[in-house]
Design an enzyme around this catalytic site. Structure first.
Site, PDB file in Angstrom:
ATOM      1  N   ASP A 145     -11.548   2.216   0.369  1.00  0.00           N
ATOM      2  CA  ASP A 145     -10.420   3.031   0.831  1.00  0.00           C
ATOM      3  C   ASP A 145     -10.900   3.907   1.999  1.00  0.00           C
ATOM      4  O   ASP A 145     -10.985   5.127   1.894  1.00  0.00           O
ATOM      5  CB  ASP A 145      -9.900   3.882  -0.323  1.00  0.00           C
ATOM      6  N   HIS A 166       0.842  -1.196   0.000  1.00  0.00           N
ATOM      7  CA  HIS A 166       0.000   0.000   0.000  1.00  0.00           C
ATOM      8  C   HIS A 166       0.872   1.238   0.000  1.00  0.00           C
ATOM      9  O   HIS A 166       1.925   1.259   0.631  1.00  0.00           O
ATOM     10  CB  HIS A 166      -0.902  -0.018   1.245  1.00  0.00           C
TER      11      HIS A 166
END
Length: 193
Positions: free
Chosen positions: A156, A41
């Site tokens: 998200d 990420h």
């Protein structure tokens, strides 16, 4: 038994190394051994002074630099032969694959000393999530590019609305079976739940 691996000790070496071989990352090996995926990420601003972004601070972060940097690290793992040495390793990229599924054709043309073409690691060793991308057309394109088995629903949080993220999958012009794979079946298979 569920296992959780943190990537702090993996991502730091990826960001700080200038070596072409990032295959030393112990988390990749441990993930393969435990049969758990690793999630790469984006994080803080790139340490590099990217000339393309000079004077354009809006390009840092979610608008562009995070995808470019994280996608670049994933490509470094591919080109370092990590997935040839560890064919059971799985890497998950968020944000619909950090640009990479949409560059698949370009990596089909590259001649690299790998067991497969770089694009062929997508769908087997590299999977993606829908987090950060609420465009049904983009999700459809990713499914067409790397296959329905390689795309998983994610949000998200806290940057997105759960309802909007769900709606973006429901609006995709794909079969109900593909939507089920994206929505939960792929995650169940990959995570062993």
């Amino acid at each position: 038994m569920a296992h959780h691996l943190t990537l702090a000790t993996c991502v730091r070496p990826l960001r700080s190394t200038a070596r072409g071989d990032v295959g030393f990352c112990p988390k990749v090996y441990r993930g393969e051994e435990l049969r758990v995926p690793l999630y790469l990420h984006p994080g803080s601003l790139p340490r590099d002074d990217w000339h393309v972004m000079r004077g354009r601070p809006e390009m840092y972060g979610a608008s562009w630099s995070w995808q470019a940097e994280t996608g670049g690290h994933a490509m470094r793992l591919i080109y370092a032969g990590v997935f040839d040495r560890h064919p059971g390793a799985t890497l998950i990229l968020g944000h619909l694959g950090e640009f990479l599924p949409f560059q698949r054709y370009r990596s089909l043309q590259l001649d690299a000393p790998l067991e497969r073409m770089p694009s062929q690691y997508f769908g087997s060793n590299i999977l993606i999530t829908t987090s950060g991308v609420l465009a049904p057309e983009a999700v459809q394109a990713a499914v067409l590019s790397i296959g329905a088995e390689a795309v998983m629903f994610a949000i998200d949080y806290p940057y997105e609305s759960t309802a909007e993220a769900v709606d973006s999958i429901e609006k995709c012009d794909v079969s109900p079976e593909v939507k089920e794979k994206i929505a939960h079946l792929n995650a169940r298979r990959v995570r062993g739940i």
